[in-house]
Motif scaffolding. Structure first.
Motif, PDB file in Angstrom:
ATOM      1  N   ALA A  50      93.705  14.002  -8.486  1.00 44.43           N
ATOM      2  CA  ALA A  50      94.918  14.713  -8.077  1.00 44.43           C
ATOM      3  C   ALA A  50      96.115  13.807  -8.285  1.00 44.43           C
ATOM      4  O   ALA A  50      95.994  12.582  -8.265  1.00 44.43           O
ATOM      5  CB  ALA A  50      94.831  15.149  -6.627  1.00 44.43           C
ATOM      6  N   THR A  52     100.694  13.666  -7.541  1.00 46.23           N
ATOM      7  CA  THR A  52     101.865  14.267  -6.925  1.00 46.23           C
ATOM      8  C   THR A  52     103.122  13.651  -7.498  1.00 46.23           C
ATOM      9  O   THR A  52     103.169  12.455  -7.775  1.00 46.23           O
ATOM     10  CB  THR A  52     101.831  14.093  -5.393  1.00 46.23           C
ATOM     11  OG1 THR A  52     103.034  14.609  -4.812  1.00 46.23           O
ATOM     12  CG2 THR A  52     101.695  12.633  -4.995  1.00 46.23           C
ATOM     13  N   THR A  59     102.258  19.190  -7.527  1.00 47.54           N
ATOM     14  CA  THR A  59     100.930  18.596  -7.394  1.00 47.54           C
ATOM     15  C   THR A  59     100.032  19.093  -8.521  1.00 47.54           C
ATOM     16  O   THR A  59     100.244  20.183  -9.066  1.00 47.54           O
ATOM     17  CB  THR A  59     100.281  18.928  -6.043  1.00 47.54           C
ATOM     18  OG1 THR A  59     100.243  20.348  -5.877  1.00 47.54           O
ATOM     19  CG2 THR A  59     101.052  18.302  -4.885  1.00 47.54           C
ATOM     20  N   TYR A  60      99.059  18.271  -8.870  1.00 45.97           N
ATOM     21  CA  TYR A  60      98.139  18.576  -9.963  1.00 45.97           C
ATOM     22  C   TYR A  60      96.734  18.223  -9.485  1.00 45.97           C
ATOM     23  O   TYR A  60      96.547  17.223  -8.796  1.00 45.97           O
ATOM     24  CB  TYR A  60      98.477  17.739 -11.198  1.00 45.97           C
ATOM     25  CG  TYR A  60      99.940  17.712 -11.541  1.00 45.97           C
ATOM     26  CD1 TYR A  60     100.808  16.799 -10.937  1.00 45.97           C
ATOM     27  CD2 TYR A  60     100.467  18.587 -12.488  1.00 45.97           C
ATOM     28  CE1 TYR A  60     102.149  16.768 -11.248  1.00 45.97           C
ATOM     29  CE2 TYR A  60     101.820  18.550 -12.807  1.00 45.97           C
ATOM     30  CZ  TYR A  60     102.652  17.640 -12.186  1.00 45.97           C
ATOM     31  OH  TYR A  60     103.985  17.619 -12.495  1.00 45.97           O
ATOM     32  N   TYR A  61      95.758  19.030  -9.896  1.00 44.26           N
ATOM     33  CA  TYR A  61      94.383  18.814  -9.444  1.00 44.26           C
ATOM     34  C   TYR A  61      93.400  18.976 -10.595  1.00 44.26           C
ATOM     35  O   TYR A  61      93.604  19.782 -11.497  1.00 44.26           O
ATOM     36  CB  TYR A  61      94.007  19.808  -8.342  1.00 44.26           C
ATOM     37  CG  TYR A  61      94.810  19.647  -7.091  1.00 44.26           C
ATOM     38  CD1 TYR A  61      95.948  20.410  -6.862  1.00 44.26           C
ATOM     39  CD2 TYR A  61      94.441  18.701  -6.140  1.00 44.26           C
ATOM     40  CE1 TYR A  61      96.705  20.239  -5.713  1.00 44.26           C
ATOM     41  CE2 TYR A  61      95.185  18.526  -4.979  1.00 44.26           C
ATOM     42  CZ  TYR A  61      96.316  19.301  -4.777  1.00 44.26           C
ATOM     43  OH  TYR A  61      97.054  19.131  -3.635  1.00 44.26           O
ATOM     44  N   ASP A  63      89.996  20.468 -11.980  1.00 43.63           N
ATOM     45  CA  ASP A  63      89.368  21.757 -11.692  1.00 43.63           C
ATOM     46  C   ASP A  63      88.235  21.612 -10.673  1.00 43.63           C
ATOM     47  O   ASP A  63      87.994  22.507  -9.860  1.00 43.63           O
ATOM     48  CB  ASP A  63      88.819  22.376 -12.980  1.00 43.63           C
ATOM     49  CG  ASP A  63      89.923  22.879 -13.892  1.00 43.63           C
ATOM     50  OD1 ASP A  63      89.641  23.086 -15.092  1.00 43.63           O
ATOM     51  OD2 ASP A  63      91.062  23.051 -13.419  1.00 43.63           O
ATOM     52  N   SER A  64      87.556  20.473 -10.711  1.00 38.78           N
ATOM     53  CA  SER A  64      86.397  20.271  -9.851  1.00 38.78           C
ATOM     54  C   SER A  64      86.751  20.161  -8.374  1.00 38.78           C
ATOM     55  O   SER A  64      85.877  20.312  -7.515  1.00 38.78           O
ATOM     56  CB  SER A  64      85.633  19.021 -10.290  1.00 38.78           C
ATOM     57  OG  SER A  64      86.474  17.884 -10.227  1.00 38.78           O
ATOM     58  N   LYS A  66      89.912  21.557  -7.123  1.00 36.27           N
ATOM     59  CA  LYS A  66      90.946  22.536  -6.798  1.00 36.27           C
ATOM     60  C   LYS A  66      90.447  23.483  -5.714  1.00 36.27           C
ATOM     61  O   LYS A  66      89.337  24.013  -5.785  1.00 36.27           O
ATOM     62  CB  LYS A  66      91.325  23.313  -8.057  1.00 36.27           C
ATOM     63  CG  LYS A  66      92.674  23.989  -8.011  1.00 36.27           C
ATOM     64  CD  LYS A  66      93.034  24.561  -9.377  1.00 36.27           C
ATOM     65  CE  LYS A  66      93.241  23.489 -10.408  1.00 36.27           C
ATOM     66  NZ  LYS A  66      93.680  24.030 -11.722  1.00 36.27           N
ATOM     67  N   GLY A  67      91.283  23.678  -4.700  1.00 39.67           N
ATOM     68  CA  GLY A  67      90.912  24.539  -3.593  1.00 39.67           C
ATOM     69  C   GLY A  67      90.181  23.824  -2.472  1.00 39.67           C
ATOM     70  O   GLY A  67      90.024  24.370  -1.376  1.00 39.67           O
ATOM     71  N   ARG A  68      89.723  22.597  -2.742  1.00 34.50           N
ATOM     72  CA  ARG A  68      89.011  21.819  -1.715  1.00 34.50           C
ATOM     73  C   ARG A  68      89.795  20.574  -1.299  1.00 34.50           C
ATOM     74  O   ARG A  68      89.721  20.151  -0.145  1.00 34.50           O
ATOM     75  CB  ARG A  68      87.635  21.388  -2.222  1.00 34.50           C
ATOM     76  CG  ARG A  68      86.717  22.529  -2.597  1.00 34.50           C
ATOM     77  CD  ARG A  68      85.309  22.032  -2.916  1.00 34.50           C
ATOM     78  NE  ARG A  68      85.279  21.132  -4.062  1.00 34.50           N
ATOM     79  CZ  ARG A  68      84.814  19.880  -4.016  1.00 34.50           C
ATOM     80  NH1 ARG A  68      84.361  19.373  -2.875  1.00 34.50           N
ATOM     81  NH2 ARG A  68      84.800  19.135  -5.120  1.00 34.50           N
ATOM     82  N   SER A  70      93.502  18.231  -1.213  1.00 35.61           N
ATOM     83  CA  SER A  70      94.954  18.380  -1.162  1.00 35.61           C
ATOM     84  C   SER A  70      95.598  17.003  -1.143  1.00 35.61           C
ATOM     85  O   SER A  70      95.268  16.166  -0.289  1.00 35.61           O
ATOM     86  CB  SER A  70      95.350  19.166   0.085  1.00 35.61           C
ATOM     87  OG  SER A  70      96.749  19.257   0.185  1.00 35.61           O
ATOM     88  N   ARG A 107      97.135  13.158 -15.948  1.00 39.06           N
ATOM     89  CA  ARG A 107      95.704  13.084 -15.690  1.00 39.06           C
ATOM     90  C   ARG A 107      95.063  11.893 -16.393  1.00 39.06           C
ATOM     91  O   ARG A 107      93.859  11.682 -16.282  1.00 39.06           O
ATOM     92  CB  ARG A 107      95.029  14.373 -16.149  1.00 39.06           C
ATOM     93  CG  ARG A 107      95.561  15.611 -15.453  1.00 39.06           C
ATOM     94  CD  ARG A 107      95.063  16.884 -16.103  1.00 39.06           C
ATOM     95  NE  ARG A 107      95.664  18.055 -15.469  1.00 39.06           N
ATOM     96  CZ  ARG A 107      95.098  18.743 -14.491  1.00 39.06           C
ATOM     97  NH1 ARG A 107      93.906  18.412 -14.063  1.00 39.06           N
ATOM     98  NH2 ARG A 107      95.701  19.774 -13.953  1.00 39.06           N
TER      99      ARG A 107
END
Length: 125
Positions: A50, A52, A59-61, A63-64, A66-68, A70, A107
């Motif tokens: 991730a 910032t 913010t950037y995440y 895929d593995s 994302k959603g979990r 922050s 990334r």
């Protein structure tokens, strides 16, 4: 010289949560840096988790995560956080904080100028 120190790692069961912290010491002012978290599992290459932007507005995440996971930052105290929820065994790795002088989040590990020593996160099944 930018010094970054990570903390908050540990052993957690699958489904659990951890919050990692990255504190910049010395005369570092992290508001002038893009900040990120990377991780490296045993025998694997370092991978992006991730990032910032300087203000925290972007913010950037991966895929593995994302959603979990922050990422957030509190510039007045020179600290960046990674909140990790619903952890899975595949999240087991050493997590490193990194700082970049570039204005955009990246990334690519090669675009980060400073690194912390890392904190171990182990997720048991």
């Amino acid at each position: 010289q930018v010094q970054l120190v990570e903390s908050g790692g540990g052993l957690v069961q699958a489904g659990g949560s951890l919050i990692l912290s990255c504190a910049a010491s010395g005369r570092t002012i992290i508001s002038t840096y893009t900040m990120a978290w990377f991780r490296q599992a045993l025998g694997q290459q370092r991978e992006f988790v991730a990032a910032t932007s300087r203000s925290g507005g972007l913010t950037y995440y991966a895929d593995s995560v994302k959603g979990r996971f922050s990422i957030s930052r509190h510039n007045p105290i020179n600290t960046v956080y990674l909140e990790m929820n619903n952890l899975i065994p595949e999240d087991t790795a050493v997590y490193h904080c990194a700082a970049s002088r570039r204005t955009r989040g990246s990334r690519l590990s090669g675009e980060y100028d400073y690194w912390g020593q890392g904190t171990q996160v182990t997720v048991s099944s």
